[in-house]
Enzyme design. Structure first.
Site, PDB file in Angstrom:
ATOM      1  N   GLY B  15       0.807  -1.228   0.000  1.00 10.57           N
ATOM      2  CA  GLY B  15       0.000   0.000   0.000  1.00 10.57           C
ATOM      3  C   GLY B  15       0.831   1.264   0.000  1.00 10.57           C
ATOM      4  O   GLY B  15       0.479   2.253   0.631  1.00 10.57           O
ATOM      5  N   LYS B  84       5.377  22.167  -9.385  1.00 14.49           N
ATOM      6  CA  LYS B  84       6.726  21.934  -9.896  1.00 14.49           C
ATOM      7  C   LYS B  84       6.711  22.244 -11.384  1.00 14.49           C
ATOM      8  O   LYS B  84       5.936  21.648 -12.119  1.00 14.49           O
ATOM      9  CB  LYS B  84       7.111  20.477  -9.658  1.00 14.49           C
ATOM     10  CG  LYS B  84       8.392  20.045 -10.367  1.00 14.49           C
ATOM     11  CD  LYS B  84       8.699  18.581 -10.098  1.00 14.49           C
ATOM     12  CE  LYS B  84       9.904  18.122 -10.897  1.00 14.49           C
ATOM     13  NZ  LYS B  84      10.141  16.669 -10.738  1.00 14.49           N
ATOM     14  N   LEU B 348       8.536  -0.206  -6.767  1.00 13.69           N
ATOM     15  CA  LEU B 348       9.952  -0.465  -6.541  1.00 13.69           C
ATOM     16  C   LEU B 348      10.277  -1.940  -6.781  1.00 13.69           C
ATOM     17  O   LEU B 348      11.410  -2.294  -7.115  1.00 13.69           O
ATOM     18  CB  LEU B 348      10.341  -0.056  -5.121  1.00 13.69           C
ATOM     19  CG  LEU B 348      10.242   1.456  -4.829  1.00 13.69           C
ATOM     20  CD1 LEU B 348      10.342   1.728  -3.334  1.00 13.69           C
ATOM     21  CD2 LEU B 348      11.322   2.229  -5.582  1.00 13.69           C
TER      22      LEU B 348
HETATM   23  C1  LIG Z   1      15.546   7.938  -2.171  1.00  8.60           C
HETATM   24  C2  LIG Z   1      14.364   7.843  -3.062  1.00  8.60           C
HETATM   25  C3  LIG Z   1      13.813   8.990  -3.597  1.00  8.60           C
HETATM   26  C4  LIG Z   1      12.723   8.906  -4.465  1.00  8.60           C
HETATM   27  N1  LIG Z   1      12.242  10.038  -5.035  1.00  8.60           N
HETATM   28  C5  LIG Z   1      11.261   9.938  -5.974  1.00  8.60           C
HETATM   29  C6  LIG Z   1      10.753  11.065  -6.633  1.00  8.60           C
HETATM   30  O1  LIG Z   1      11.152  12.189  -6.350  1.00  8.60           O
HETATM   31  N2  LIG Z   1       9.788  10.908  -7.545  1.00  8.60           N
HETATM   32  C7  LIG Z   1       9.303   9.681  -7.845  1.00  8.60           C
HETATM   33  O2  LIG Z   1       8.452   9.581  -8.712  1.00  8.60           O
HETATM   34  N3  LIG Z   1       9.724   8.582  -7.225  1.00  8.60           N
HETATM   35  C8  LIG Z   1      10.702   8.680  -6.294  1.00  8.60           C
HETATM   36  N4  LIG Z   1      11.127   7.572  -5.652  1.00  8.60           N
HETATM   37  C9  LIG Z   1      10.434   6.344  -5.862  1.00  8.60           C
HETATM   38  C10 LIG Z   1       9.254   6.284  -4.881  1.00  8.60           C
HETATM   39  O3  LIG Z   1       9.727   5.962  -3.625  1.00  8.60           O
HETATM   40  C11 LIG Z   1       8.308   5.310  -5.352  1.00  8.60           C
HETATM   41  O4  LIG Z   1       7.775   5.819  -6.540  1.00  8.60           O
HETATM   42  C12 LIG Z   1       7.088   5.057  -4.501  1.00  8.60           C
HETATM   43  O5  LIG Z   1       7.223   5.406  -3.198  1.00  8.60           O
HETATM   44  C13 LIG Z   1       6.630   3.654  -4.677  1.00  8.60           C
HETATM   45  O6  LIG Z   1       7.018   2.815  -3.657  1.00  8.60           O
HETATM   46  P1  LIG Z   1       6.270   1.417  -3.580  1.00  8.60           P
HETATM   47  O7  LIG Z   1       4.830   1.688  -3.437  1.00  8.60           O
HETATM   48  O8  LIG Z   1       6.699   0.585  -4.727  1.00  8.60           O
HETATM   49  O9  LIG Z   1       6.866   0.720  -2.278  1.00  8.60           O
HETATM   50  P2  LIG Z   1       6.733   1.083  -0.723  1.00  8.60           P
HETATM   51  O10 LIG Z   1       6.382   2.455  -0.484  1.00  8.60           O
HETATM   52  O11 LIG Z   1       7.975   0.535  -0.101  1.00  8.60           O
HETATM   53  O12 LIG Z   1       5.504   0.190  -0.243  1.00  8.60           O
HETATM   54  C14 LIG Z   1       5.629  -1.190   0.001  1.00  8.60           C
HETATM   55  C15 LIG Z   1       4.325  -1.713   0.559  1.00  8.60           C
HETATM   56  O13 LIG Z   1       4.371  -3.115   0.622  1.00  8.60           O
HETATM   57  C16 LIG Z   1       3.908  -3.540   1.867  1.00  8.60           C
HETATM   58  N5  LIG Z   1       4.532  -4.837   2.192  1.00  8.60           N
HETATM   59  C17 LIG Z   1       5.828  -5.181   2.132  1.00  8.60           C
HETATM   60  N6  LIG Z   1       5.973  -6.446   2.528  1.00  8.60           N
HETATM   61  C18 LIG Z   1       4.740  -6.921   2.834  1.00  8.60           C
HETATM   62  C19 LIG Z   1       4.225  -8.148   3.333  1.00  8.60           C
HETATM   63  N7  LIG Z   1       5.029  -9.178   3.604  1.00  8.60           N
HETATM   64  N8  LIG Z   1       2.919  -8.268   3.541  1.00  8.60           N
HETATM   65  C20 LIG Z   1       2.072  -7.228   3.290  1.00  8.60           C
HETATM   66  N9  LIG Z   1       2.503  -6.076   2.808  1.00  8.60           N
HETATM   67  C21 LIG Z   1       3.819  -5.907   2.612  1.00  8.60           C
HETATM   68  C22 LIG Z   1       4.283  -2.457   2.837  1.00  8.60           C
HETATM   69  O14 LIG Z   1       3.487  -2.474   3.989  1.00  8.60           O
HETATM   70  C23 LIG Z   1       4.007  -1.234   1.974  1.00  8.60           C
HETATM   71  O15 LIG Z   1       2.642  -0.920   2.057  1.00  8.60           O
HETATM   72  C24 LIG Z   1      12.192   7.644  -4.771  1.00  8.60           C
HETATM   73  C25 LIG Z   1      12.726   6.501  -4.204  1.00  8.60           C
HETATM   74  C26 LIG Z   1      13.817   6.575  -3.363  1.00  8.60           C
HETATM   75  C27 LIG Z   1      14.380   5.334  -2.784  1.00  8.60           C
END
Ligand SMILES: Cc1cc2nc3c(=O)[nH]c(=O)nc-3n(C[C@H](O)[C@H](O)[C@H](O)COP(=O)(O)OP(=O)(O)OC[C@H]3O[C@@H](n4cnc5c(N)ncnc54)[C@H](O)[C@@H]3O)c2cc1C
Lengths: 234, 523
Positions: B15, B84, B348
């Site tokens: 999420g 932005k 990610l």
């Molecule tokens: C340093 C940094 C800077 C960034 N800056 C930008 C930016 O400026 N612009 C941009 O577009 N993007 C940026 N990004 C990318 C951005 O972080 C991602 O686009 C966005 O946050 C997506 O993350 P996510 O949803 O894939 O994963 P996360 O936010 O890590 O979410 C993972 C989810 O999975 C769930 N989960 C994990 N394991 C389990 C399990 N076993 N059971 C149930 N649930 C689980 C967690 O609870 C969480 O809800 C950046 C990334 C980094 C690392």
């Protein structure tokens, strides 16, 4: 035009008189805001449309007085023609103002610099007490402020019901096409498509005549064109 | 799986921003609110926090919000969003202090092509000493004066100039969650995935959880972040590292306050190059989000932290010594496949490169929408769709990597190994090297960006190439451009227009305050 609104005070304003606001020279307002309650009356003489306030982006009802910016075809050097004069003008030179003493209290104010203020017209005080004239003007202001609040809530209702459409109005003045932009109207088809309960609610609140007056008043754009043509000819 | 093989239920695990974007796109397109539509469930861990960074977006995000039926006013109010209009690259070209020009903008407005392409004329000097961006667009000047991109009278999602947003990442996830569950019909489960039940076919049959039992579905979307629970953990899809091309694999993130509450609010992301990477600096209404993205092969974590504090010191003073940056390791690269059998990775888990051009949310958003729009009706039809999806998403990532590398490989910096290594030809992807070889001899054209799946296009390249002072040899071409006078007039017009516009637009901070106070209209 300088504006200098000061709180009304018997000690300061006991000598002055105020002229009929219809003599106010407002040559450079293409639009003037209206409260909902005056729309039917205004619509008989001039187009009533909606525009967005440049500062806030909020819709407001206005009388359209000219076809170009800073053009008022209903007022000349001697004041207003024999037409409906918006209440915002009829309130001049008075205004309810917030006291800047931190309390935010509303007090009656007067624009000292207004050309309406001088030694002609009606007196405001007699022997230190308010004249009937002033009391009448104060009541007018008070009810205007209330109506303004009602107007805002009705316009918000129009927005929530998604009744507005943007329209560019075009008219010919002596063969020259003039296009007015940034104008919003109530869309008849959206109005007709409202759910029954919503429509009934408008009816019960007495808003339907306002809407129809607004729609009808769009015919007045042609009147603006002929006024303008007449002015150009003169 | 159901006997008829129809796709009736999709489970998203995770999420974060990616999970809620994917859920929203799927629910909207597949009509999750309708019992006859496809049910969409999002399951996330109540214990594992989201990554909580990712505060910069690109203009396409605006279309997404609108497409999902979100009010811009609500979004701005609830996600602390600001506008932005560009990324301003500081110290990317020359060794710091060695050159009068320190920065260039990659603005979001396309160059003003008014029947005449201004780029070749700028290259031939018809704009005098104006920078590329100021010659071809008004937007750099709007940004330099800290002005907002729109008028209060403009409807939601429309602007005078093109714009994206800065936002608060945890607030965005919470905001999207409310929208997805309240408006789009997404079901929300809080539980930890503890195991994955595989079907004999090799598909995922269900996930096992600690507090919601077994949850089955016809398709599983892995949005579990870097942990990649399903695509890697269950499906074993390989990760293709790209750290040989893009060296930065760590970030130190920290939020800092403004010196005063009415400090001008920048309407661009600042990206300032340091010795071993660069710092992002993003202005939200009440705080800044900053972070040093660096290569641990070129600096130590301690030195990186010290460098970040030095970066912050001129603006926040001695508080630079008091803040505690969070170190985030980053996996740079992407999956060999993004859709394997009945499991798709978005977020990610799918891939990531450093956040230089805000490509994270962009790619996840694009792929989530692509998934929603191509969702097959049955399991039997899935593998063929998946294979095309994989091709396109891979193409997209490869082009993203090209574009990010472009920012590095054109540098003239020689003051650290990091920059020296970035200039090295070995690290330049083949496709990018080919493009650069063409552009040394002619300005880029739309022909160089031939597919519909380009993530970055001609205009983006132009701003970066000529902001980085890339040299295109115009001498042999000069005879083909006979409209220098018209071009000069165009440059003058743009300059005049910029001055006029700057008189009309509100300061960015004031614009945001008014939107919060009055709201914007939808028409
Ligand atoms: C340093 C940094 C800077 C960034 N800056 C930008 C930016 O400026 N612009 C941009 O577009 N993007 C940026 N990004 C990318 C951005 O972080 C991602 O686009 C966005 O946050 C997506 O993350 P996510 O949803 O894939 O994963 P996360 O936010 O890590 O979410 C993972 C989810 O999975 C769930 N989960 C994990 N394991 C389990 C399990 N076993 N059971 C149930 N649930 C689980 C967690 O609870 C969480 O809800 C950046 C990334 C980094 C690392």
């Amino acid at each position: 035009m300088t504006i200098n609104i000061v709180p009304l005070q018997a000690t300061i304003h006991d000598k002055i008189k105020v002229k009929d606001p219809r003599s106010a020279v407002i040559l450079d307002s293409q639009i003037l805001p209206l409260v909902i309650q005056e729309i039917p009356a205004a619509a008989a003489d001039m187009p009533v449309v909606f525009v967005k306030n440049g500062e806030t982006g909020q819709f407001q009802a206005v009388a359209l007085l000219g076809l170009e910016s800073k053009e008022n075809l209903f007022a000349g050097p001697d004041g207003w023609a024999d037409v409906y004069v918006p209440r915002i003008v009829m309130n001049m030179p008075f205004k309810l103002v917030n006291l800047e003493d931190g309390t935010g209290r509303l007090v009656y104010g007067i624009d000292d610099a207004s050309p309406l203020v001088g030694d002609e017209g009606d007196a405001l005080y007699e022997n230190g007490t308010e004249t009937d004239y002033l009391q009448m003007r104060k009541q007018g202001l008070q009810s205007y402020v209330e109506q303004d609040m009602i107007t805002n809530s009705i316009i918000k209702l129009f927005v929530d019901l998604d009744l507005f459409v943007q329209k560019s109005l075009g008219v010919d003045v002596k063969g020259q096409r003039i296009q007015l932009d940034g104008i919003y109207l109530i869309d008849e088809s959206k109005l007709n498509a409202l759910a029954d309960d919503k429509f009934l609610d408008l009816r019960k609140r007495g808003i339907l005549p306002v809407i129809y007056a607004h729609l009808f008043s769009l015919q007045q754009v042609r009147r603006l064109a002929s006024l303008k043509a007449g002015r150009n000819a003169a | 799986m159901r006997p008829d093989g129809h796709i009736r239920h999709i489970l998203i695990v995770g999420g974060g921003t990616a999970g809620w974007l994917a859920a929203s796109h799927l629910a909207r397109r597949l009509r999750a609110t309708d019992p006859e539509g496809v049910a969409v469930t999002l399951l996330e861990s109540p214990d594992i926090p989201i990554i909580g960074v990712g505060e910069g977006t690109v203009p396409a995000f605006r279309q997404t919000l609108k497409h999902l039926g979100i009010r811009e006013t609500d979004f701005i109010r609830e996600c602390d969003a600001t506008f932005k209009q560009s990324i301003r690259f500081v110290d990317w070209v020359h060794n710091p202090g060695s050159h009068p020009t320190r920065a260039y903008h990659h603005v979001f407005d396309y160059p003003a092509v008014d029947g005449l392409d201004p780029t070749p004329y700028w290259l031939m000097g018809a704009a005098g000493d104006k920078s590329y961006v100021d010659a071809v667009s008004v937007q750099g000047q709007v940004i330099d004066q800290h002005l907002g991109p729109k008028l209060m009278t403009q409807p939601e999602y429309e602007g005078i100039t093109n714009y994206a947003y800065h936002l608060d990442a945890p607030k965005l996830a919470a905001f999207l969650m409310r929208h997805a569950t309240e408006k789009l019909g997404v079901k929300h489960i809080l539980a930890n995935v503890t195991g994955v039940e595989m079907a004999e076919s090799g598909d995922i049959a269900a996930v096992e959880t600690d507090r919601a039992g077994r949850v089955d579905a016809d398709l599983f979307v892995d949005c579990t972040g870097f942990s990649a629970k399903l695509i890697e953990g269950a499906m074993g899809v390989r990760f293709v590292p790209k750290s040989d091309v893009l060296f930065c694999e760590h970030a130190l993130a920290v939020q800092v306050p403004y010196a005063s509450p009415d400090e001008p609010l920048p309407s661009c992301t600042h990206a300032t190059a340091l010795d071993a990477g660069w710092v992002w600096d993003i202005g939200l209404t009440d705080r800044r989000g900053t972070g040093y993205v660096y290569s641990s092969a070129h600096t130590s974590h301690e030195a990186a932290e010290a460098a970040l504090r030095e970066y912050l010191r001129p603006t926040i003073g001695k508080m630079a010594d008091e803040v505690t940056p969070r170190r985030i390791p980053m996996r740079i690269g992407m999956r060999e496949k993004f859709w394997q059998r009945n499991c798709v990775a978005i977020g990610l888990s799918q891939g990531f490169v450093e956040p230089l051009e805000a490509t994270g949310i962009l790619v996840y958003d694009v792929t989530a929408r692509m998934l929603a729009e191509q969702m097959p009706g049955t399991r039997a039809a899935m593998d063929a769709v998946a294979s095309r999806f994989n091709e396109r998403v891979r193409y997209g990532w490869d082009r993203v990597i090209d574009f990010i590398k472009l920012h590095y490989c054109l540098t003239k910096r020689t003051d650290s190994d990091f920059w020296q290594d970035n200039r090295c030809e070995d690290g330049i992807p083949e496709h990018l090297a080919e493009q650069l070889a063409v552009w040394r001899h002619q300005p880029p054209t739309a022909y160089d960006f031939a597919t519909r799946y380009e993530i970055f296009n001609l205009e983006n390249y132009l701003y970066v190439l000529y902001g980085m002072e890339f040299e295109t040899d115009m001498v042999p071409l000069a005879g083909r451009y006979g409209e220098a006078d018209a071009a000069r007039r165009l440059f003058d017009d743009i300059g005049r227009e910029a001055r006029e516009l700057c008189g009309e637009l509100l300061p960015h901070r004031e614009l945001i305050a008014r939107i919060k106070r009055y709201g914007l209209q939808t028409i």
